[in-house]
Design a protein around this motif. Structure first.
Motif, mmCIF file in Angstrom:
data_model
loop_
_atom_site.group_PDB
_atom_site.id
_atom_site.type_symbol
_atom_site.label_atom_id
_atom_site.label_comp_id
_atom_site.label_asym_id
_atom_site.label_seq_id
_atom_site.Cartn_x
_atom_site.Cartn_y
_atom_site.Cartn_z
ATOM 1 N N VAL A 167 0.861 -1.175 0.000
ATOM 2 C CA VAL A 167 0.000 0.000 0.000
ATOM 3 C C VAL A 167 0.900 1.228 0.000
ATOM 4 C CG1 VAL A 167 -1.965 1.153 1.050
ATOM 5 C CG2 VAL A 167 -1.646 -1.300 1.387
ATOM 6 N N LEU A 192 8.167 6.946 -2.549
ATOM 7 C CA LEU A 192 9.520 6.412 -2.677
ATOM 8 C C LEU A 192 9.604 5.028 -2.052
ATOM 9 C CD1 LEU A 192 11.770 9.497 -2.026
ATOM 10 C CD2 LEU A 192 11.193 8.394 -4.184
ATOM 11 N N ALA A 193 9.030 4.861 -0.881
ATOM 12 C CA ALA A 193 9.143 3.573 -0.206
ATOM 13 C C ALA A 193 8.299 2.515 -0.923
ATOM 14 C CB ALA A 193 8.727 3.709 1.251
ATOM 15 N N HIS A 234 5.919 19.370 8.976
ATOM 16 C CA HIS A 234 6.601 19.014 7.749
ATOM 17 C C HIS A 234 6.859 17.512 7.648
ATOM 18 C CE1 HIS A 234 9.544 19.162 4.652
ATOM 19 N NE2 HIS A 234 10.524 18.830 5.436
ATOM 20 N N ALA A 281 7.006 16.037 -3.694
ATOM 21 C CA ALA A 281 7.144 17.440 -3.294
ATOM 22 C C ALA A 281 8.477 17.768 -2.642
ATOM 23 C CB ALA A 281 6.003 17.818 -2.351
ATOM 24 N N ASN A 283 -2.594 10.947 4.960
ATOM 25 C CA ASN A 283 -3.483 10.499 6.040
ATOM 26 C C ASN A 283 -2.801 9.437 6.886
ATOM 27 O OD1 ASN A 283 -4.463 7.579 5.164
ATOM 28 N ND2 ASN A 283 -4.248 8.848 3.343
ATOM 29 N N PHE A 328 -1.201 -0.242 -4.268
ATOM 30 C CA PHE A 328 -2.350 0.647 -4.113
ATOM 31 C C PHE A 328 -1.927 2.080 -3.842
ATOM 32 C CE2 PHE A 328 -3.570 -3.581 -3.076
ATOM 33 C CZ PHE A 328 -4.885 -3.715 -3.474
ATOM 34 N N CYS A 329 -2.675 3.038 -4.376
ATOM 35 C CA CYS A 329 -2.487 4.422 -3.955
ATOM 36 C C CYS A 329 -3.815 5.162 -4.075
ATOM 37 C CB CYS A 329 -1.401 5.125 -4.767
ATOM 38 S SG CYS A 329 -1.856 5.532 -6.446
ATOM 39 N N TYR A 330 -3.929 6.249 -3.336
ATOM 40 C CA TYR A 330 -5.206 6.972 -3.382
ATOM 41 C C TYR A 330 -5.250 7.988 -4.510
ATOM 42 C CZ TYR A 330 -3.125 10.994 -0.918
ATOM 43 O OH TYR A 330 -2.346 12.078 -0.580
ATOM 44 N N ALA A 389 15.029 11.781 4.667
ATOM 45 C CA ALA A 389 13.788 11.007 4.532
ATOM 46 C C ALA A 389 13.726 10.329 3.173
ATOM 47 C CB ALA A 389 12.572 11.903 4.725
ATOM 48 N N THR A 432 2.643 4.135 3.565
ATOM 49 C CA THR A 432 1.563 5.086 3.346
ATOM 50 C C THR A 432 1.897 6.498 3.810
ATOM 51 O OG1 THR A 432 0.625 4.137 5.350
ATOM 52 C CG2 THR A 432 -0.304 3.413 3.274
HETATM 53 C C1 LIG Z 1 7.246 19.733 1.143
HETATM 54 C C2 LIG Z 1 8.165 18.639 1.571
HETATM 55 C C3 LIG Z 1 9.520 18.696 1.262
HETATM 56 C C4 LIG Z 1 10.395 17.682 1.646
HETATM 57 N N1 LIG Z 1 11.722 17.771 1.322
HETATM 58 C C5 LIG Z 1 12.554 16.741 1.638
HETATM 59 C C6 LIG Z 1 13.925 16.766 1.237
HETATM 60 O O1 LIG Z 1 14.390 17.702 0.608
HETATM 61 N N2 LIG Z 1 14.713 15.709 1.557
HETATM 62 C C7 LIG Z 1 14.235 14.633 2.251
HETATM 63 O O2 LIG Z 1 14.977 13.695 2.497
HETATM 64 N N3 LIG Z 1 12.932 14.589 2.633
HETATM 65 C C8 LIG Z 1 12.090 15.604 2.348
HETATM 66 N N4 LIG Z 1 10.773 15.542 2.737
HETATM 67 C C9 LIG Z 1 10.266 14.331 3.389
HETATM 68 C C10 LIG Z 1 10.048 13.218 2.372
HETATM 69 O O3 LIG Z 1 9.643 13.762 1.152
HETATM 70 C C11 LIG Z 1 8.998 12.215 2.798
HETATM 71 O O4 LIG Z 1 9.205 11.832 4.115
HETATM 72 C C12 LIG Z 1 9.045 10.956 1.944
HETATM 73 O O5 LIG Z 1 9.035 11.276 0.590
HETATM 74 C C13 LIG Z 1 7.906 10.025 2.264
HETATM 75 O O6 LIG Z 1 7.889 8.951 1.343
HETATM 76 P P1 LIG Z 1 6.912 7.733 1.561
HETATM 77 O O7 LIG Z 1 7.128 6.810 0.419
HETATM 78 O O8 LIG Z 1 7.074 7.189 2.920
HETATM 79 O O9 LIG Z 1 5.433 8.364 1.528
HETATM 80 P P2 LIG Z 1 4.619 9.158 0.399
HETATM 81 O O10 LIG Z 1 5.461 9.602 -0.718
HETATM 82 O O11 LIG Z 1 3.800 10.172 1.119
HETATM 83 O O12 LIG Z 1 3.674 8.072 -0.204
HETATM 84 C C14 LIG Z 1 2.547 7.581 0.461
HETATM 85 C C15 LIG Z 1 1.811 6.663 -0.471
HETATM 86 O O13 LIG Z 1 0.814 5.973 0.246
HETATM 87 C C16 LIG Z 1 -0.421 6.075 -0.400
HETATM 88 N N5 LIG Z 1 -1.456 6.040 0.622
HETATM 89 C C17 LIG Z 1 -1.507 6.736 1.784
HETATM 90 N N6 LIG Z 1 -2.595 6.384 2.484
HETATM 91 C C18 LIG Z 1 -3.245 5.459 1.753
HETATM 92 C C19 LIG Z 1 -4.443 4.718 1.953
HETATM 93 N N7 LIG Z 1 -5.169 4.838 3.061
HETATM 94 N N8 LIG Z 1 -4.827 3.867 0.971
HETATM 95 C C20 LIG Z 1 -4.080 3.711 -0.167
HETATM 96 N N9 LIG Z 1 -2.939 4.367 -0.379
HETATM 97 C C21 LIG Z 1 -2.528 5.236 0.569
HETATM 98 C C22 LIG Z 1 -0.367 7.354 -1.179
HETATM 99 O O14 LIG Z 1 -1.268 7.283 -2.259
HETATM 100 C C23 LIG Z 1 1.086 7.368 -1.620
HETATM 101 O O15 LIG Z 1 1.228 6.593 -2.792
HETATM 102 C C24 LIG Z 1 9.891 16.564 2.362
HETATM 103 C C25 LIG Z 1 8.533 16.496 2.676
HETATM 104 C C26 LIG Z 1 7.670 17.525 2.303
HETATM 105 C C27 LIG Z 1 6.231 17.423 2.685
#
Ligand SMILES: Cc1cc2nc3c(=O)[nH]c(=O)nc-3n(C[C@H](O)[C@H](O)[C@H](O)COP(=O)(O)OP(=O)(O)OC[C@H]3O[C@@H](n4cnc5c(N)ncnc54)[C@H](O)[C@@H]3O)c2cc1C
Ligand code: SF4
Ligand code: FES
Lengths: 643, 263
Positions: A39, A43-44, A406, A75, A243, A62-64, A445, A226
């Motif tokens: 889910v 990146l992860a 953030h 972003a 969320n 899955f993604c929303y 991150a 997520t």
């Molecule tokens: C504005 C901003 C700038 C940043 N800049 C940096 C930076 O320069 N360097 C750095 O290292 N980090 C930075 N970060 C932090 C970093 O970007 C995030 O921590 C990281 O990208 C999170 O990746 P993720 O894969 O865990 O989650 P996300 O990329 O948020 O992905 C979440 C995924 O889960 C899915 N999902 C969520 N809930 C559900 C659900 N209930 N059902 C189905 N799908 C769901 C979404 O659709 C999405 O595909 C920044 C963050 C922000 C907000």
């Protein structure tokens, strides 16, 4: 509940290697017999789904959003760290490990952090091979910059769009697997519950956001990637859809939630312009390299034009309070000080809900010293973005900034394998709590999300499947599945039919956000947290009584989507306050006013050197606390000081 | 900058699913601050609609900072509205005047069926990428990143092309509803880099074949796409795509299988 970190022992530089050698494998020919649910496509999740698919597993992702490419990882602006030492400035895996443990204020697990630093170099290799257009030097080699106060240049970047380019790399790898048929992608599909059968995670319940159809997906295991829960604050730099629902539903099934009170508030965001504001935009931290932060010294000056305030009446509070670091103090220190000066009535900018909450970030000196052209080259894009949003040009008048939520360091508790306390349920990226302790360093991150997705999960998932071998089949009409589906339908029915519908869900979200922001934000105290713990359940009851959703459940209904997420934020918000109350110390992003020394955070290693992992008991007011003790064999706890 | 309050008349396209004929509906937006973003203005209208017991206007959004590519609607005939290089979510109300009438429509293209109101299905763009918009590299098998230098100029150009956010405004703006700018940007990004050479020929053919199969029109050089693109993706990538295609066709020996749009 027992918390077993399953970390390997021995010299830290061999732990991951040793762990891999001792792990179970699944033979290539057997992999396609296993179904894995991932889910999240950030990146992860994107990296994990692509890698697992490529290995030959059957993956459902899955993604929303309407496309995997839009996850909020897109972003991230600043960059990604890696211990490549390309700049020959003495960087190493050990130094990155050391900086990250220290930056996390000694509240993370050493073994995990070391692995992260170790894998950082592989991430860059992988991304470059995928075609990620990182910045380069004239000689054609990769460029680096120093970021977030690091003493070495180890940050890789792609203009101001590093997250976008890394995510597109993962998305393209994922697309390749979708084409190959190993990954099936479900977009606009929201996970609303977890299916647990005989103590193991075996599937999820989803709602199709186009048709409203509720359905069950069954698999051999589930991986949650997520993202973070920063939107509990209502206003944050997160995307509107971010969320906690997936993680929270898992928590309610028995996955411990770790350190929920550790959140990161970024100091340089564009302040709120009105009560209608829907999100806050981050401005790169690099602005503090040349901008000077100040507020008027006198409260009667706060409504004056900044140009009209003479130099002597300007309070450069960071430079005065922290002469050694000045405007470059770490994120939490910069944020907290902005809060304090605004509390003193020195905030500037328009009044929102009766308060002025902004400080100036002034480039006039830098423009005088370096010339407008140089500043334009360094920050042109950011200045344009600022002007688009506020209508003011930072070349002519100081920027106004204020901190905003953030990143969330807390998340699902995981062991060294990234497995939660529910067997068969794994968590990666911002959704887990693993590597950043009480405070995350800039540019780490992205590194963690990709390390988890490309290099850790593909391996530990195989180890789990190799251990369990074959799981009994689970039919869609099994009571465990039917019950989960019925539970989701019932909850939607309740949301759609509140007894006294009056207000749209945002009304409640704004109020909840305000409570969390003021009482469990940058600076916390016992009285405030106790108040919040009375207010949140009251507001939650009101929400369930008065939330108003129009339209039907069986169609695209964005109001319903938001209401479901807010309902979960209410429960999480309560847990955050409980966690913050219980942690009678200040560390990283968690600042308890009772625990300070000359205004600086006072950690209590003797009593609080542990991970707080909370177990759901059925009553949100009384979760059960489990402690995972932390020990530091390599980086000896020291005090952070920026005076 | 000083704040003003605007009163606006909105004519909004309402359509319940692909089979509904759809129609414009008129709503008033009162006391709208010039500091609001365009989507915040719609939030205000929607909250009022909900309080009145009516259905809010459905529109797509997520990041609200111009990078995820989720938002997008045609505002007074212009994809993403009147401000250059700006997504709908970054457009602010100071671009409008008190008393304005604003017409809101979804992206209109046969490749983008309407789901509801201003929300369309852009999955065709994902399928174009799936057809070949990637470099095939196994996880963990990459060589040392600095082993292969890339001229700064090429890396910068690749980055220019890679800035596309996949919003689909180029399709909505094009009189032929062509997805050429989107497709060309990805082909250019990957073909400019040494890492992208091995699959270069097939990539262009496969992606263009998929673009055609999705029902997008051909490019006849109107240039509306570039004007509407919030990221300034350049028209010259389309010329480059056509050269890639010619190169590919000359050397091609196997025909490309077109896939169903619904696949
Ligand atoms: C504005 C901003 C700038 C940043 N800049 C940096 C930076 O320069 N360097 C750095 O290292 N980090 C930075 N970060 C932090 C970093 O970007 C995030 O921590 C990281 O990208 C999170 O990746 P993720 O894969 O865990 O989650 P996300 O990329 O948020 O992905 C979440 C995924 O889960 C899915 N999902 C969520 N809930 C559900 C659900 N209930 N059902 C189905 N799908 C769901 C979404 O659709 C999405 O595909 C920044 C963050 C922000 C907000
Ligand atoms: S080329 Fe421009 S308009 Fe087209 S999808 Fe990409 S960003 Fe949007
Ligand atoms: S909502 Fe993300 S680009 Fe507009």
């Amino acid at each position: 509940m027992e918390l077993r970190s399953n970390e390997p022992t021995g010299p830290i530089e061999h732990r991951w290697e040793k762990h891999k050698e001792a792990s179970k494998l699944v033979a290539p020919a057997n992999r396609r017999k296993y179904n894995i649910i991932v889910v999240g496509s950030g990146l992860a999740g994107g990296a994990a789904a692509a890698s697992l698919g490529e290995m030959g597993y059957n993956v459902q992702c899955f993604c929303y959003q309407d496309s995997a490419r839009r996850a909020h990882s897109i972003a991230a602006q600043g960059g990604i760290n890696a211990a490549k030492n390309y700049q020959n400035d003495g960087d190493s895996v050990y130094r990155l490990f050391y900086d990250t443990v220290k930056g996390g204020d000694f509240r993370s697990r050493e073994s995990n952090v070391y692995r992260l630093a170790e894998l950082s170099v592989n991430i860059i290799d992988q991304a470059v091979a995928q075609g990620v257009p990182f910045a380069r030097e004239y000689g054609g080699l990769l460029a680096n910059r120093s970021f977030g106060g690091a003493q070495v240049s180890r940050t890789f970047y792609a203009r101001g769009q590093t997250g976008q380019q890394l995510l597109l790399g993962a998305y393209q790898a994922l697309s390749r697997q979708i084409e190959a048929g190993t990954v099936q992608m479900h977009t606009r599909t929201e996970m609303l519950d977890l299916i647990v059968h005989e103590g193991r995670a075996r599937g999820i319940v989803t709602r199709c956001m186009k048709t409203g159809k509720i359905g069950a997906h069954i698999a051999d295991m589930v991986v949650l990637c997520t993202g973070g829960y920063g939107n509990v604050f209502y206003l944050s730099t997160n995307a509107k859809g971010c969320n906690v629902t997936a993680a929270w539903r898992a928590h309610r099934h028995g996955a411990a939630f770790a350190n929920p009170c550790y959140t990161q508030i970024h100091p340089t965001c564009i302040p709120q312009a009105g009560s209608y504001q829907s999100k806050l935009t981050l401005m790169s931290e690099s602005l503090r390299n040349d901008g000077r932060v100040w507020v008027p010294r006198k409260t009667e000056d706060v409504t004056k034009r900044p140009e009209d305030i003479p130099e002597a009446d300007r309070y450069y509070y960071l430079e005065e309070r922290y002469p050694a670091f000045g405007n470059l103090v770490p994120r939490d220190v910069a944020s907290r000080n902005a809060l304090y000066v605004c509390n003193e009535g020195l905030g500037v900018g328009p009044e929102v809900d009766g308060e002025r909450r902004a400080v100036y970030l002034d480039f006039a000196d830098a423009i005088n010293r370096l010339g407008e052209q140089t500043i334009r080259e360094r920050y042109g894009n950011l200045f344009e973005m600022y002007e688009r949003i506020t209508g003011d040009s930072p070349y002519d008048t100081p920027m106004r900034i204020y901190p905003a939520t953030h990143y969330t360091m807390g998340g699902l508790w995981v062991d060294y394998n990234l497995q939660t306390t529910i067997p068969g349920l794994f968590a990666g990226g911002e959704a887990n709590f693993s590597d950043h302790g009480a405070n995350r360093l800039g540019a780490s991150a992205l590194m963690q999300g990709l390390a988890d997705g490309y290099f850790v999960l593909p391996f530990t998932v195989g180890n789990y499947l190799g251990e369990v071998r074959t799981l009994p089949p689970l039919a869609e009409d099994h009571p465990d599945v039917k019950q989960a589906v019925a539970g989701v339908s019932e909850r939607i029915r309740k949301l759609m039919n509140a007894p006294d519908p009056k207000y749209p869900p945002e009304h409640f979200h704004r109020l909840l956000g305000k409570i969390i922001w003021t009482k469990c934000g940058m600076s916390r105290n016992k009285a405030g947290l106790e108040e919040a713990l009375l207010e949140i359940p009251r507001l939650r009851d009101q929400f369930w009584r008065e939330v108003k959703i129009t339209g039907e459940g069986e169609e695209l209904n964005q109001t319903l989507e938001r209401a479901g997420r807010i309902a979960d934020f209410f429960e999480l918000g309560e847990l955050m306050c409980l966690d913050a109350l219980e942690r009678e110390e200040s560390c990283g992003g968690h600042f308890r006013e009772e625990h300070e020394e000359n205004g600086e955070a006072l950690r209590d290693d003797e009593n609080f050197s542990y991970v707080a992992a909370w177990e759901w008991t059925g009553n949100p007011a009384e979760p059960r606390l489990h402690k995972e003790p932390l020990s530091f064999e390599y980086v000896k706890p020291s005090k952070r000081s920026y005076k | 900058m000083s704040e003003e309050l605007l009163n606006l008349t909105l004519h909004v396209w309402r359509q319940n699913g692909a089979n509904d004929a759809g129609r414009f509906e008129t709503h008033q937006a009162s006391d709208i601050s010039t500091h609001m973003s365009f989507l915040e203005m719609l939030d205000v209208v929607n909250e009022e609609l909900i309080e009145k017991g009516e259905q809010p206007i459905a529109f797509d959004y997520d990041c609200r900072e111009g990078i995820c590519g989720t938002c997008g609607m045609v505002i007074n005939g212009m994809a993403h509205g009147p401000q250059k290089l700006t997504t709908t979510c970054q457009l602010h109300m100071r671009q409008f005047n008190d008393g304005d009438e604003i017409w809101l429509e979804p992206w209109r293209a046969s490749g983008f069926p309407v789901i509801k109101d201003l929300v369309v299905d852009r999955s065709a763009l994902d399928r174009i990428i799936q057809a070949g918009g990637y470099i095939s590299i196994r996880t963990g098998s990459a060589s040392e990143a600095n082993e292969l230098p890339v001229a700064k100029e090429d890396a910068d150009k690749a980055m220019d092309a890679a800035e596309c956010i996949g919003c689909g405004a180029c399709v909505a703006a094009c009189p032929n509803a062509s997805a050429s700018l989107f497709t060309a940007a990805k082909i250019a990004h990957l073909s400019l880099l040494p890492q992208g050479q091995a699959e270069r020929r097939d990539r262009a053919r496969k992606m263009v074949a998929q673009m055609d199969a999705e029902g997008f029109g051909g490019c006849t050089n109107h240039g509306e796409c570039e004007a509407a693109c919030p990221k300034g993706v350049s028209l010259r990538w389309i010329a480059r795509m056509n050269r890639e295609l010619v190169r590919a066709m000359v050397k091609a020996d196997t025909p490309i299988q077109r896939r169903d749009r619904a696949s």
